[in-house]
Design an enzyme around this catalytic site. Structure first.
Site, PDB file in Angstrom:
ATOM      1  N   SER A  43       0.803  -1.225   0.000  1.00 55.71           N
ATOM      2  CA  SER A  43       0.000   0.000   0.000  1.00 55.71           C
ATOM      3  C   SER A  43       0.833   1.271   0.000  1.00 55.71           C
ATOM      4  O   SER A  43       0.317   2.347  -0.318  1.00 55.71           O
ATOM      5  CB  SER A  43      -0.948   0.017   1.200  1.00 55.71           C
ATOM      6  OG  SER A  43      -0.224  -0.149   2.411  1.00 55.71           O
ATOM      7  N   ASP A 335      -2.807   7.961   8.255  1.00 55.68           N
ATOM      8  CA  ASP A 335      -3.792   7.132   8.933  1.00 55.68           C
ATOM      9  C   ASP A 335      -3.082   6.180   9.893  1.00 55.68           C
ATOM     10  O   ASP A 335      -1.941   6.449  10.284  1.00 55.68           O
ATOM     11  CB  ASP A 335      -4.667   6.376   7.927  1.00 55.68           C
ATOM     12  CG  ASP A 335      -3.876   5.401   7.051  1.00 55.68           C
ATOM     13  OD1 ASP A 335      -2.709   5.095   7.382  1.00 55.68           O
ATOM     14  OD2 ASP A 335      -4.426   4.932   6.034  1.00 55.68           O
ATOM     15  N   HIS A 338      -0.082   4.530   7.461  1.00 55.04           N
ATOM     16  CA  HIS A 338       0.534   5.092   6.259  1.00 55.04           C
ATOM     17  C   HIS A 338       0.975   6.540   6.472  1.00 55.04           C
ATOM     18  O   HIS A 338       0.308   7.301   7.172  1.00 55.04           O
ATOM     19  CB  HIS A 338      -0.456   5.031   5.093  1.00 55.04           C
ATOM     20  CG  HIS A 338      -0.938   3.654   4.786  1.00 55.04           C
ATOM     21  ND1 HIS A 338      -2.129   3.162   5.273  1.00 55.04           N
ATOM     22  CD2 HIS A 338      -0.375   2.654   4.080  1.00 55.04           C
ATOM     23  CE1 HIS A 338      -2.290   1.911   4.859  1.00 55.04           C
ATOM     24  NE2 HIS A 338      -1.230   1.571   4.139  1.00 55.04           N
TER      25      HIS A 338
END
Length: 370
Positions: A43, A335, A338
């Protein structure tokens, strides 16, 4: 295969030498040094592949993600704006490569393939077990399989020799291992009986990774930027269960152990493949400095996530129901796991221009100049 030195203008020789000495100056692109960028990983570099996985819940294609991306769009990036893949592409003078799964219906895919493609998938890892259920994401083995299809298309279009030359002058970016460690830590905390001891887990993981890197080499990869795992125990998600919201030492130890094993493996590959070159970025060291000395790097908040709900805004991910902060450039974390766009930008600048203290054995600018 390198071009003969006698075929290059004297100016270009001097310029290349300067780049090797100093790295690419800020704002100067390396369009003639890098023909394409091929991105693999999780991600941290996914630019929307998971959007095209019908059953996956591991997506970021909803607000507030992308609030600072051009147009304010949630593109599938796990960020308030751009991520590492975008900034690396920008630094080497290329457009950010599109997600591979978005190209399935593209008529002339080979033209797109020539400038680079992103195979990264949020939630994935080195091991297929990391994302086993419902094809939640694309594990590294599958990403490499898709890349092999891309290479086959290039060979059909350009011929084997020209395709090989193209890939030799391309850059490969790999960010992987984070989710494997997260899943292992979760299994330990839940008391699973089948899990191996930690160092055995790390050894088996890196052995798997070595096989996958050798496969990439067989498929034409010659220049690799490998981004190590950060202090994963300092992510907001792994602080909230600790007294005083301190970093989780066990998770951090696993991350350090993994990075050490990967560096040793990459160095070993050099002895076996004479034209293999790499740059290893010590994400752990860099992010720990952001956490310990945030003001030095322009940050104010290094514990609390910008977007989420609950303690440290890390109990609930960045969903449309979540709160998000207005001072996003002052946060290290967007978040629960990340970085913010600002943190990505700083990290990529270090990848390209950092000293051997952070990037080993050479930095990204020196790598693309070879």
């Amino acid at each position: 295969m390198r071009e003969p030195l006698c075929s290059l203008p004297v100016f270009w020789l001097l310029w290349s030498a300067a780049v090797l000495q100093c790295g690419l100056p800020r704002g100067v692109h390396a369009t003639k040094l890098v023909r394409a960028l091929y991105v693999f990983g999780d991600s941290l570099v996914d630019v929307g592949n998971n959007n095209h996985l019908r059953f996956s819940v591991l997506k970021a294609n909803y607000r507030h993600n992308g609030i600072d991306y051009p147009g304010g769009e949630s593109t599938g990036r796990f960020s308030n704006g751009k991520n590492a893949a975008d900034f690396i592409a920008m630094h080497v003078g290329l457009e950010s490569p599109p997600p591979y799964l978005s190209l399935r219906s593209t008529s002339n895919r080979t033209a797109v393939f020539l400038s680079g493609v992103n195979f990264a998938s949020g939630g994935c890892g080195i091991s297929d077990e990391t994302a086993k259920k419902l094809e939640q994401c694309l594990p590294l083995k599958k990403q490499i399989r898709y890349y092999s299809h891309l290479r086959q298309s290039l060979v059909q279009q350009l011929g084997n020799m020209n395709a090989g030359k193209h890939l030799e002058r391309s850059l490969f970016l790999l960010v992987i291992g984070n989710n494997d460690i997260f899943h292992y830590v979760k299994a330990v905390s839940e008391g699973y009986l089948w899990i191996p001891p930690p160092l055995e887990f790390i050894d088996s993981l890196v052995l798997m990774l070595e096989g996958q890197l050798k496969r990439l080499y067989e498929l034409g990869a010659r220049r690799l930027i490998f981004v190590g795992t950060g202090p994963l125990g300092c992510c907001p998600s792994h602080r909230i269960g600790n007294k005083g919201w301190k970093c989780d030492p066990y998770t951090n130890w696993l991350s350090l152990s993994y990075n050490t094993a990967v560096r040793q493996m990459l160095q070993k590959m050099i002895s076996g493949f004479h034209d293999w070159r790499y740059s290893f970025f010590d994400t752990y060291k860099a992010v720990m400095e952001y956490i310990d000395m945030p003001e030095r790097y322009g940050f104010v908040e290094a514990k609390t996530a910008c977007c989420g709900l609950g303690p440290l805004r890390a109990k609930v991910p960045c969903l449309p129901i979540s709160y998000y902060c207005s001072n996003r450039d002052e946060h290290v974390f967007w978040d629960f796991r990340h970085p913010t766009e600002a943190a990505y930008r700083n990290l990529c600048d270090m990848i390209l221009r950092g000293s051997e203290e952070y990037v080993y054995p050479i930095n990204g600018s020196q790598l693309v100049s070879i």
